[in-house]
Design a protein around this motif. Structure first.
Motif, short mmCIF file in Angstrom:
data_model
loop_
_atom_site.label_atom_id
_atom_site.label_comp_id
_atom_site.label_asym_id
_atom_site.label_seq_id
_atom_site.Cartn_x
_atom_site.Cartn_y
_atom_site.Cartn_z
N SER A 48 43.47 83.50 111.58
CA SER A 48 44.29 83.95 110.45
C SER A 48 43.89 83.18 109.19
N GLU A 49 44.25 83.73 108.03
CA GLU A 49 44.06 83.01 106.78
C GLU A 49 45.26 82.10 106.52
N PRO A 50 45.10 81.06 105.70
CA PRO A 50 46.17 80.08 105.52
C PRO A 50 47.34 80.59 104.68
N GLN A 51 48.47 79.94 104.89
CA GLN A 51 49.63 80.14 104.03
C GLN A 51 49.37 79.47 102.68
N ALA A 52 50.15 79.84 101.68
CA ALA A 52 50.02 79.23 100.35
C ALA A 52 50.89 77.97 100.27
N PHE A 53 50.29 76.88 99.83
CA PHE A 53 51.01 75.63 99.56
C PHE A 53 50.67 75.20 98.14
N GLY A 54 51.63 74.61 97.46
CA GLY A 54 51.41 74.16 96.09
C GLY A 54 50.74 72.81 96.01
N LEU A 55 50.37 72.40 94.79
CA LEU A 55 49.75 71.10 94.59
C LEU A 55 50.63 69.96 95.08
N GLU A 56 51.93 70.14 94.98
CA GLU A 56 52.84 69.07 95.40
C GLU A 56 52.71 68.74 96.87
N SER A 57 52.16 69.67 97.66
CA SER A 57 51.96 69.41 99.09
C SER A 57 50.91 68.33 99.33
N LEU A 58 50.12 68.03 98.31
CA LEU A 58 49.06 67.02 98.44
C LEU A 58 49.55 65.62 98.09
N TRP A 59 50.67 65.51 97.38
CA TRP A 59 51.05 64.24 96.78
C TRP A 59 51.62 63.23 97.77
N GLY A 60 52.00 63.66 98.95
CA GLY A 60 52.44 62.70 99.96
C GLY A 60 51.29 61.92 100.55
N VAL A 61 50.06 62.36 100.29
CA VAL A 61 48.85 61.75 100.83
C VAL A 61 47.94 61.23 99.72
N HIS A 62 47.82 62.00 98.61
CA HIS A 62 46.87 61.68 97.55
C HIS A 62 47.56 61.37 96.23
N ASP A 63 46.96 60.48 95.46
CA ASP A 63 47.40 60.17 94.12
C ASP A 63 47.31 61.41 93.24
N ALA A 64 48.35 61.66 92.46
CA ALA A 64 48.38 62.87 91.64
C ALA A 64 47.27 62.89 90.61
N GLY A 65 46.93 61.73 90.05
CA GLY A 65 45.84 61.66 89.08
C GLY A 65 44.50 61.99 89.71
N PHE A 66 44.30 61.55 90.95
CA PHE A 66 43.08 61.86 91.69
C PHE A 66 42.98 63.36 91.94
N VAL A 67 44.09 63.98 92.34
CA VAL A 67 44.11 65.42 92.57
C VAL A 67 43.75 66.16 91.29
N GLU A 68 44.29 65.72 90.17
CA GLU A 68 44.00 66.37 88.90
C GLU A 68 42.52 66.20 88.53
#
Length: 343
Positions: A48-68
């Protein structure tokens, strides 16, 4: 076992890498995922193809500035008149400042990268974010009651730290899966990394946490990438002290040697008593892998899967390395089929 995969992985394609002092075409290529997809479909697994998750789903693991940075890096590159792939040319090594993020894109690359082997191209962000959504989807399935799921992620993720990228990895897919399981009610989660190369990024992310155990079997950093983490005396810090276990193994390790280390790793997972398991599934332990040096044969991967199944845990498999491209799919399918047979 359900499989999640995104065709957007192919957007990350092209560039060169600096490998052991030589500039060469990337070993991490779109064909890797294509061969795996073919093999898992031939094994009868549902994709199957993935569900949609927002950028905020990354912030529990990664620094927001790094993601940007990752999200905008290639646009910044093009804005200064550059084309093609991006590689850093300087790093904040010993004696240099690490507390200041340069404003220019060349400095930012060196600030966030830890090697010159992980090119960014125009489609890198879209592919990496799709891979992260695959891992999150597989974790969501398991949190909702599936006993196992496989995230066919590309690019891989286990070298990506809280705010660093390298080793072909941009977002840490396994760490995102583990964090999602924690947020969905699992009090304890174990991450078991069986890739040939140490999962330095996963270790970095959970280094001071006691709710996520990190266990890794890998080629010794005395001679093998990433060189500067993965020693047996690295055990975590603060609240996380004792919740990291590394099993570095020498070049030429056979199945007999690997199997004994795997038993020790599984014992560590069992003692932790997790509610769920995330497996960073690299199959670059294969004897034919062009950038690795273990001696596992094709028949050993189903045995590995059976051994993992003996933990009797809800399990998320997340694809990491494996660069013997034409054999890659069969080796991955071997682990997954062995796991299903051993349940």
């Amino acid at each position: 076992m359900r499989v999640v995969h995104s065709p957007r992985h192919a957007l990350h394609d092209g560039g060169m890498e600096l490998h052991r002092g030589e500039l060469v075409p990337c070993f991490e290529m779109p064909a890797r995922a294509d061969f795996i997809l073919q093999a898992v479909r031939q094994a009868g697994l549902e994709v199957s193809e993935p569900q949609a998750f927002g950028l905020e789903s990354l912030w529990g693991v990664h620094d927001a500035g790094f993601v940007e940075f990752l999200r905008t890096a290639h646009a910044q590159w093009r804005a200064i008149g550059k084309q093609g792939f991006m590689l850093p040319s300087g790093f904040p090594a010993r004696g240099m400042r690490r507390d200041h993020l340069p404003s220019g894109i060349n400095g930012q690359m060196g600030y966030y990268a830890f090697d010159a082997g992980t090119p960014i191209v125009q489609g890198t962000w879209d592919a990496a974010f799709a891979a992260a959504q695959c891992a999150l989807t597989a974790a969501a399935w398991v949190a909702e009651g599936e006993r196992s799921a496989y995230a066919l992620c590309r690019p891989p993720g286990h070298h990506a730290g809280h705010s660093t990228y390298g080793g072909y990895c941009f977002l840490n897919n396994a760490a995102l899966a583990a964090q999602h399981l924690r947020e969905r009610g699992c009090a304890r989660v174990a991450v078991l990394d069986v890739d040939y190369h140490h999962g330095n990024g996963t270790q970095d992310i959970f280094w001071e946490r006691a709710d996520v155990l990190v266990v890794s079997l890998h080629g010794t950093p005395e001679t093998e990438y990433p060189y500067f983490l993965g020693y047996a005396d690295e055990r975590g810090a603060g609240a996380g002290e004792g919740f990291t276990h590394n099993f570095p193994l020498p070049r030429g390790t056979t199945w007999a040697q690997y199997s004994a280390a795997l038993d020790s790793a599984l014992d560590a997972v069992a003692r932790f008593g997790p509610d769920a398991l995330v497996v960073s599934l690299g199959v670059d332990t294969y004897v034919g892998d062009p950038i690795s040096a273990f001696a596992l044969e094709r028949e050993h991967f189903p045995l590995m899967g059976r051994r993992l199944a003996q933990l009797r845990l809800p399990t998320v498999f997340v694809q990491e390395g494996g660069y013997a491209v034409e054999d890659l799919g069969l080796n991955v399918a071997g682990v997954l089929e062995g796991f299903d047979a051993g349940r």
